[in-house]
Design an enzyme around this catalytic site. Structure first.
Site, PDB file in Angstrom:
ATOM      1  N   ASP A   9     -13.850  -4.182   9.867  1.00 49.48           N
ATOM      2  CA  ASP A   9     -14.926  -4.699   9.014  1.00 49.48           C
ATOM      3  C   ASP A   9     -16.147  -4.962   9.882  1.00 49.48           C
ATOM      4  O   ASP A   9     -16.056  -5.121  11.099  1.00 49.48           O
ATOM      5  CB  ASP A   9     -14.481  -5.994   8.333  1.00 49.48           C
ATOM      6  CG  ASP A   9     -15.569  -6.562   7.433  1.00 49.48           C
ATOM      7  OD1 ASP A   9     -16.089  -5.803   6.591  1.00 49.48           O
ATOM      8  OD2 ASP A   9     -15.925  -7.742   7.579  1.00 49.48           O
ATOM      9  N   SER A  10     -17.284  -5.054   9.227  1.00 52.89           N
ATOM     10  CA  SER A  10     -18.515  -5.378   9.949  1.00 52.89           C
ATOM     11  C   SER A  10     -18.500  -6.808  10.492  1.00 52.89           C
ATOM     12  O   SER A  10     -19.305  -7.143  11.349  1.00 52.89           O
ATOM     13  CB  SER A  10     -19.719  -5.187   9.034  1.00 52.89           C
ATOM     14  OG  SER A  10     -19.619  -6.087   7.950  1.00 52.89           O
ATOM     15  N   TYR A  41     -23.883  -4.880   8.320  1.00 53.41           N
ATOM     16  CA  TYR A  41     -24.101  -3.436   8.264  1.00 53.41           C
ATOM     17  C   TYR A  41     -25.002  -3.061   7.084  1.00 53.41           C
ATOM     18  O   TYR A  41     -25.640  -2.009   7.088  1.00 53.41           O
ATOM     19  CB  TYR A  41     -22.761  -2.714   8.074  1.00 53.41           C
ATOM     20  CG  TYR A  41     -21.929  -2.516   9.318  1.00 53.41           C
ATOM     21  CD1 TYR A  41     -22.231  -3.154  10.525  1.00 53.41           C
ATOM     22  CD2 TYR A  41     -20.820  -1.664   9.284  1.00 53.41           C
ATOM     23  CE1 TYR A  41     -21.442  -2.957  11.652  1.00 53.41           C
ATOM     24  CE2 TYR A  41     -20.037  -1.462  10.408  1.00 53.41           C
ATOM     25  CZ  TYR A  41     -20.343  -2.111  11.587  1.00 53.41           C
ATOM     26  OH  TYR A  41     -19.566  -1.896  12.691  1.00 53.41           O
ATOM     27  N   GLY A  42     -24.997  -3.893   6.057  1.00 56.07           N
ATOM     28  CA  GLY A  42     -25.650  -3.573   4.782  1.00 56.07           C
ATOM     29  C   GLY A  42     -27.037  -2.954   4.885  1.00 56.07           C
ATOM     30  O   GLY A  42     -27.313  -1.952   4.229  1.00 56.07           O
ATOM     31  N   CYS A  73     -14.638  -2.844   4.510  1.00 57.15           N
ATOM     32  CA  CYS A  73     -16.078  -3.100   4.451  1.00 57.15           C
ATOM     33  C   CYS A  73     -16.654  -2.079   3.481  1.00 57.15           C
ATOM     34  O   CYS A  73     -16.476  -0.873   3.671  1.00 57.15           O
ATOM     35  CB  CYS A  73     -16.665  -2.910   5.848  1.00 57.15           C
ATOM     36  SG  CYS A  73     -18.469  -2.936   5.904  1.00 57.15           S
ATOM     37  N   GLU A 152     -21.527 -15.377   6.509  1.00 55.72           N
ATOM     38  CA  GLU A 152     -21.376 -15.261   7.975  1.00 55.72           C
ATOM     39  C   GLU A 152     -21.867 -16.534   8.672  1.00 55.72           C
ATOM     40  O   GLU A 152     -21.417 -16.858   9.762  1.00 55.72           O
ATOM     41  CB  GLU A 152     -22.123 -14.020   8.504  1.00 55.72           C
ATOM     42  CG  GLU A 152     -21.520 -12.685   8.080  1.00 55.72           C
ATOM     43  CD  GLU A 152     -20.256 -12.278   8.864  1.00 55.72           C
ATOM     44  OE1 GLU A 152     -20.084 -12.739  10.000  1.00 55.72           O
ATOM     45  OE2 GLU A 152     -19.444 -11.516   8.302  1.00 55.72           O
ATOM     46  N   CYS A 185     -18.290  -6.181  -2.101  1.00 51.63           N
ATOM     47  CA  CYS A 185     -18.484  -6.540  -0.701  1.00 51.63           C
ATOM     48  C   CYS A 185     -17.363  -7.520  -0.368  1.00 51.63           C
ATOM     49  O   CYS A 185     -17.120  -8.460  -1.129  1.00 51.63           O
ATOM     50  CB  CYS A 185     -19.848  -7.191  -0.505  1.00 51.63           C
ATOM     51  SG  CYS A 185     -20.105  -7.819   1.174  1.00 51.63           S
ATOM     52  N   HIS A 187     -17.133  -9.821   1.612  1.00 54.59           N
ATOM     53  CA  HIS A 187     -17.535 -11.209   1.831  1.00 54.59           C
ATOM     54  C   HIS A 187     -17.565 -12.009   0.530  1.00 54.59           C
ATOM     55  O   HIS A 187     -17.424 -13.230   0.542  1.00 54.59           O
ATOM     56  CB  HIS A 187     -18.952 -11.273   2.432  1.00 54.59           C
ATOM     57  CG  HIS A 187     -19.034 -10.834   3.856  1.00 54.59           C
ATOM     58  ND1 HIS A 187     -18.925  -9.522   4.225  1.00 54.59           N
ATOM     59  CD2 HIS A 187     -19.222 -11.543   5.009  1.00 54.59           C
ATOM     60  CE1 HIS A 187     -19.056  -9.438   5.551  1.00 54.59           C
ATOM     61  NE2 HIS A 187     -19.229 -10.648   6.040  1.00 54.59           N
TER      62      HIS A 187
END
Lengths: 268, 268
Positions: A9-10, A41-42, A73, A152, A185, A187
């Site tokens: 994953d990022s 990364y988005g 991701c 994050e 996503c 997240h």
């Protein structure tokens, strides 16, 4: 098949997928790698996302003999899934198709919403995956670039966070026939209660992580790759960024404090 | 891959699986065969169920080039799935594993109920599938031999039917920690509202048909077998019993009256 499943994953978002694999498949071993140093990364160009994703894969395969790769991701899946699936000799699971399939199982109106990073939404990967299966689907897509930084930075339950979420999701409210929203996503499941509240209880949320873990279960079985050893599996966690940060978020998500090692993956 | 998916069942119950495949995968073609003449399979000896199931497979493969086989009958899956999967050169999907996997996704208490025919419950196939994946699961099983005849006689919404269901399901009520109930027979989704009412809204019901169709979708994709032609698919329906009866129940379930042909399959 005692080898681990590789999960990349990022950053920390893919931990929601790892958690679901641990919950739904408690006998399986996981090796997790998050590219926190270069997260998110988005907003990055597709070519860069591809390059970074391949660096993660090379690192994992050099240091571990993985039996399956999970690209946990959405941005990386949208940018590189087909290429990676063709190139590798092990099964590769992305997070987009499982979410799309599950949305088509759940939706009755066939009007499906998708939220994700700029990269994921711009790629139209969900739209394509949904239309591939059913060309009568109507898709409402919305990029939510503020959401990943909220996660994050571990700033989940503040009033500020809820306000940011509500403001963005208001843009979807015109679509009254929509009955299902894909959290596109990994997240976003960490913001699930706030997203559900903002959208209203009528909207069914699809969690990429849950559905991806289910797909991992199905594919392991049909490829005869399920782990048969009954000893307690030991998982490994790596990050290109702060080990402590991943340990803190990991502890909240996984119910135990993982031991995380910081590694470099950009040397090739 | 323009060939149809073969779907076999002891009678009309598998139509709930066929309906879900049509809904979730509207581009796919289906050939359905129900062995209504010898339905129900539930109380029959394992060897007999195996023999009848193979007769259905031989009939389908002689008359149609199917790309995948779906055993849309829990009793037949419990009796013959492993054997058939090993013997055929096309992917074979049963109804037990998808239901078990989905229950493990949904359940939080890990106390899972299963209802099915005598054959399915006696085989302990669900218990085994669940424990294969997670050996901490607690399974409460209950045979409900009255349920299939209620459906096959098209006697769905009478008060008598509801009383029969409630009386039988009362036997599960001691298990307070149970949060998920697998409808371990493809006939049972036709009784879903009554079963949900009898169990209470707290219990999540797992519909074999929905989950099996999702697994069909996943496996078609990972084996590169999804249909790519965009022309409207035409489905075919066969029964060993009364075509008119299957047409009537089919109409209720599928939203259109299928054209059903009666065939003989026991001539080999």
């Amino acid at each position: 098949m005692n080898q681990p499943i590789g999960v990349i994953d990022s950053g920390v978002g893919g931990l929601t997928v790892a958690r679901e694999i641990m919950r739904q498949l408690p006998k399986e071993k996981i090796v997790y790698l998050g590219d926190n140093q270069r997260c998110p990364y988005g907003p990055r160009p597709v070519e860069e996302v591809r390059q970074y994703t391949w660096q993660m894969i090379h690192y994992l395969r050099e240091h571990h003999s993985i039996k399956m790769l999970v690209i946990a991701c959405n941005t990386a899946t949208a940018a590189a899934y087909e290429q990676i699936k063709r190139a590798l000799d092990i099964p590769v699971i992305g997070v987009i198709r499982p979410g799309a399939r599950s949305a088509l199982k759940v939706s009755r109106s066939l009007h499906i919403g998708v939220i994700g990073t700029i990269g994921t939404i711009k790629s139209e990967a969900y739209q394509q995956a949904l239309l591939d299966i059913n060309n009568e689907v109507i898709v409402s897509s919305l990029a939510c670039p503020e959401f990943v930084p909220l996660v994050e930075s571990n700033n989940l339950s503040s009033l500020e966070t809820y306000k940011t979420i509500t403001k963005r999701l208001n843009e979807l409210h015109g679509d009254e026939n929509m009955d299902t929203l894909i959290l596109g996503c990994t997240h976003y499941p960490m913001l699930r209660p706030q997203i559900q509240k903002a959208m209203g209880s009528r909207i069914k949320l699809i969690d990429s992580g849950e559905e991806t873990a289910l797909e991992v279960s199905t594919v392991l079985y049909h490829k005869n790759l399920a782990r048969e050893e009954s000893s307690q599996p030991i998982h490994h966690f790596y990050t290109t960024g702060s080990a402590q940060m991943m340990e803190t978020i990991g502890e909240q998500l996984l119910g135990y404090r993982p031991d995380v090692k910081t590694v470099r993956i950009d040397q090739d």
